[in-house]
Design an enzyme around this catalytic site. Structure first.
Site, mmCIF file in Angstrom:
data_model
loop_
_atom_site.group_PDB
_atom_site.id
_atom_site.type_symbol
_atom_site.label_atom_id
_atom_site.label_comp_id
_atom_site.label_asym_id
_atom_site.label_seq_id
_atom_site.Cartn_x
_atom_site.Cartn_y
_atom_site.Cartn_z
ATOM 1 N N GLY A 217 0.735 -1.257 0.000
ATOM 2 C CA GLY A 217 0.000 0.000 0.000
ATOM 3 C C GLY A 217 0.758 1.296 0.000
ATOM 4 O O GLY A 217 0.143 2.352 -0.145
ATOM 5 N N GLU B 152 3.711 -6.525 1.647
ATOM 6 C CA GLU B 152 3.515 -6.900 0.239
ATOM 7 C C GLU B 152 3.463 -5.685 -0.671
ATOM 8 O O GLU B 152 2.404 -5.352 -1.213
ATOM 9 C CB GLU B 152 2.190 -7.656 0.104
ATOM 10 N N PRO B 153 4.569 -5.000 -0.857
ATOM 11 C CA PRO B 153 4.541 -3.852 -1.759
ATOM 12 C C PRO B 153 4.388 -4.280 -3.216
ATOM 13 O O PRO B 153 5.031 -5.228 -3.661
ATOM 14 C CB PRO B 153 5.918 -3.209 -1.539
ATOM 15 N N GLY B 154 3.514 -3.623 -3.921
ATOM 16 C CA GLY B 154 3.369 -3.880 -5.353
ATOM 17 C C GLY B 154 3.720 -2.611 -6.111
ATOM 18 O O GLY B 154 4.774 -2.460 -6.724
ATOM 19 N N ARG C 70 -6.341 3.725 -15.492
ATOM 20 C CA ARG C 70 -6.516 4.252 -14.141
ATOM 21 C C ARG C 70 -7.151 5.641 -14.090
ATOM 22 O O ARG C 70 -7.725 6.020 -13.087
ATOM 23 C CB ARG C 70 -5.179 4.234 -13.384
ATOM 24 N N TYR D 292 -10.340 5.668 -11.801
ATOM 25 C CA TYR D 292 -10.185 6.348 -10.504
ATOM 26 C C TYR D 292 -9.925 7.845 -10.622
ATOM 27 O O TYR D 292 -9.734 8.505 -9.605
ATOM 28 C CB TYR D 292 -9.001 5.757 -9.717
ATOM 29 N N CYS E 114 -13.665 5.054 -28.527
ATOM 30 C CA CYS E 114 -14.931 5.706 -28.852
ATOM 31 C C CYS E 114 -15.755 5.985 -27.616
ATOM 32 O O CYS E 114 -16.868 5.469 -27.468
ATOM 33 C CB CYS E 114 -15.706 4.823 -29.818
ATOM 34 N N GLU E 115 -15.208 6.741 -26.705
ATOM 35 C CA GLU E 115 -16.014 7.271 -25.604
ATOM 36 C C GLU E 115 -15.292 8.435 -24.963
ATOM 37 O O GLU E 115 -14.052 8.477 -24.917
ATOM 38 C CB GLU E 115 -16.364 6.178 -24.597
ATOM 39 N N TYR F 126 -0.118 -1.465 -12.293
ATOM 40 C CA TYR F 126 -1.546 -1.464 -12.615
ATOM 41 C C TYR F 126 -1.845 -0.829 -13.975
ATOM 42 O O TYR F 126 -2.864 -0.163 -14.140
ATOM 43 C CB TYR F 126 -2.348 -0.781 -11.494
HETATM 44 N N1 LLP Z 1 -1.531 -7.056 -0.780
HETATM 45 C C1 LLP Z 1 -2.847 -7.180 -1.008
HETATM 46 C C2 LLP Z 1 -3.601 -8.171 -0.276
HETATM 47 C C3 LLP Z 1 -3.458 -6.344 -1.945
HETATM 48 O O1 LLP Z 1 -4.763 -6.458 -2.164
HETATM 49 C C4 LLP Z 1 -2.693 -5.386 -2.648
HETATM 50 C C5 LLP Z 1 -3.305 -4.527 -3.640
HETATM 51 C C6 LLP Z 1 -1.324 -5.320 -2.391
HETATM 52 C C7 LLP Z 1 -0.769 -6.162 -1.433
HETATM 53 C C8 LLP Z 1 -0.418 -4.359 -3.098
HETATM 54 O O2 LLP Z 1 -0.728 -3.038 -2.827
HETATM 55 P P1 LLP Z 1 0.225 -1.873 -3.418
HETATM 56 O O3 LLP Z 1 1.523 -1.930 -2.680
HETATM 57 O O4 LLP Z 1 0.394 -2.131 -4.860
HETATM 58 O O5 LLP Z 1 -0.526 -0.629 -3.154
HETATM 59 N N2 LLP Z 1 -5.901 -1.268 -9.280
HETATM 60 C C9 LLP Z 1 -5.681 -0.321 -8.217
HETATM 61 C C10 LLP Z 1 -4.881 -0.912 -7.103
HETATM 62 C C11 LLP Z 1 -5.544 -2.100 -6.497
HETATM 63 C C12 LLP Z 1 -4.735 -2.637 -5.360
HETATM 64 C C13 LLP Z 1 -5.255 -3.952 -4.978
HETATM 65 N N3 LLP Z 1 -4.546 -4.585 -3.940
HETATM 66 C C14 LLP Z 1 -4.959 0.898 -8.775
HETATM 67 O O6 LLP Z 1 -4.626 0.889 -9.954
HETATM 68 O O7 LLP Z 1 -4.759 1.882 -8.060
#
Ligand code: LLP
Length: 433
Positions: free
Chosen positions: A248, A290-292, A330, A334, A361-362, A391
């Site tokens: 997050g 869990e950084p993504g 995105r 959002y 087309c939107e 994402y």
């Molecule tokens: N762990 C869990 C259980 C999660 O659901 C997520 C993201 C992460 C880790 C990774 O979070 P991060 O570090 O990437 O913030 N599509 C949306 C983001 C959805 C995130 C879903 N879960 C966007 O484009 O903003």
């Protein structure tokens, strides 16, 4: 610049990871996703070092691969010794294709199908993050059939509002994810899981939201989760070995976004954890996060070629590009902010306000509104959109039958190679019967 891998050359060309984006657009075509491999690796190392320093040797960062999932990224994660979080059989399959050892993978999702659970078990998934009792029942039955004891974390909702946008806030009590501590359901699922002979309850998990900048959100989540750990120890004699605080951390999309220093942030969470464990008289569990987004977002950039420029006197201006919401979802979803630059005219004044829009087309097909580009912008110019590593490719679609762009990796300041090839027109009909 919003990120230090973005610079400008003397000839006015935008450089990304030290390479000329105008040349890259010419070489690989547009739309084009670029990924700065060195930056991804650097982020993995920063997280790994911060975890060691603040949480000890056993703590682990897990890359949340939903942010960007393709074979190459799992190879990099393997090489960088990162754990991973996966959410579907598709992500597991992709990781396996990259030779990733699944014993280091955590399988999330609020609704794993029976097939998913079997697929995970058949491929030696390290740990399930079970969302609910129904999943525990299926895992118990399938693990029993295989005569194994399967490690599982339970996803709990600590009841925290992370102050991010609604679609990605997940830690509140009314969330579709996990079992709420406040309602007693977290305790119920814990008691139930402890009775299962083929489930090894490794600990607890929570994830409060994404793109989080608000102060002390992770600290507050950690305190609530540890209080729950202590309560379970008291009531059931069960001490959690692992505590996973989810992902997050926010990233910079625009100049007004703050810069988060991972080492500082992880240090703050660790301090809260140590203090709470001491207060509660429990040992510190093995900590995971869990950084993504914060691993891959600013390692990414999208390049487009500008087409039609429409000036509507007294109203607004539009610059259309050769991609749009299918590769850049995105904003439509959002309203997310982005920084757009004119890659071949970086030394011209950017004082022409416009909306950069896609070709679909939107009307909602918008890359970004209120963008300032040079007044001379026109057909054939290269538009760069920054911070698109997370994402984007993973959420891309073929809407309007647009082929998905390739991913080109950049490394060492001069090398580039395709990690995902551009979809062809034939690819679009591959599954049509
Ligand atoms: N762990 C869990 C259980 C999660 O659901 C997520 C993201 C992460 C880790 C990774 O979070 P991060 O570090 O990437 O913030 N599509 C949306 C983001 C959805 C995130 C879903 N879960 C966007 O484009 O903003």
């Amino acid at each position: 610049m919003i990120c230090d891998n973005i610079t400008t050359a003397e000839n006015g060309h935008l450089l990304f990871a030290g390479q000329d984006t105008v040349d890259l657009a010419k070489q690989y075509g547009t739309p084009l996703y670029l990924m700065d491999e060195d930056r991804v690796r650097e982020k993995c190392r920063v997280y790994t070092a911060a975890f060691r320093k603040h949480f000890g040797d056993k703590a682990r960062p897990l890359y949340a691969s939903k942010a960007l999932s393709c074979k190459r990224i799992y190879e990099i994660m393997r090489e960088e010794n990162m754990g991973i979080d996966v959410v579907s059989s598709g992500e597991i399959y992709t990781a396996l294709q990259a030779g990733y050892d699944l014993s280091r993978a955590y399988f999330h999702s609020n609704n794993k199908t029976d097939e998913d659970i079997r697929y995970g078990l058949d491929h030696g998934i390290g740990c399930f993050v079970a969302d609910n009792v129904e999943e525990i029942k299926v895992i118990e039955a399938e693990a029993g059939a295989r005569n194994i004891k399967q490690p599982v974390l339970l996803r709990l909702t600590p009841g925290i509002d992370p102050h991010t946008y609604e679609a990605i806030a997940t830690g509140k009590v009314d969330s579709k994810f996990g079992s709420a501590i406040e309602t007693g359901q977290a305790e119920e699922i814990t008691a139930f899981t402890l009775k299962q002979p083929h489930v090894d309850l490794a600990g607890f998990h929570c994830h409060v939201g994404s793109q989080v900048f608000a102060e002390d959100v992770f600290e507050r989540a950690a305190v609530i989760m540890l209080e729950f750990v202590a309560e379970m120890k008291k009531k059931y004699g069960y001490m959690a070995r692992q505590l996973d605080l989810g992902g997050g951390y926010g990233v910079r999309y625009v100049d007004s976004d703050p810069f988060l220093d991972v080492d500082t942030k992880v240090g703050e969470v660790a301090a809260a954890i140590q203090e709470t464990c001491a207060r509660l008289g429990i040992e510190m569990p093995e900590i995971h996060m869990e950084p993504g987004r914060s691993i891959v977002a600013d390692a990414g950039m999208t390049l487009y070629t500008a087409g039609t420029v429409k000036r509507i006197p007294g109203y607004k201006n539009y610059v259309s590009v050769d991609g749009g919401m299918p590769d850049h979802p995105r904003f439509a979803l959002y309203g997310s902010p982005y920084t757009c630059l004119l890659a071949n005219k970086m030394n011209e004044a950017a004082d022409f306000e416009c909306s950069v829009v896609g070709r679909c087309c939107e009307s909602g097909d918008i890359i970004q509104e209120h963008v300032k580009l040079p007044r001379s912008v026109g057909r054939g110019d290269i538009v760069a959109v920054c911070t698109t590593g997370a994402y984007h490719y993973s959420m891309a679609s073929n809407y309007n039958r647009l082929p998905r762009p390739p991913i080109v990796m950049l490394r060492g300041g001069k090398e580039s190679y395709a990690a995902v090839r551009r979809e062809s027109l034939e690819d679009l009909c591959r599954n049509d019967l």
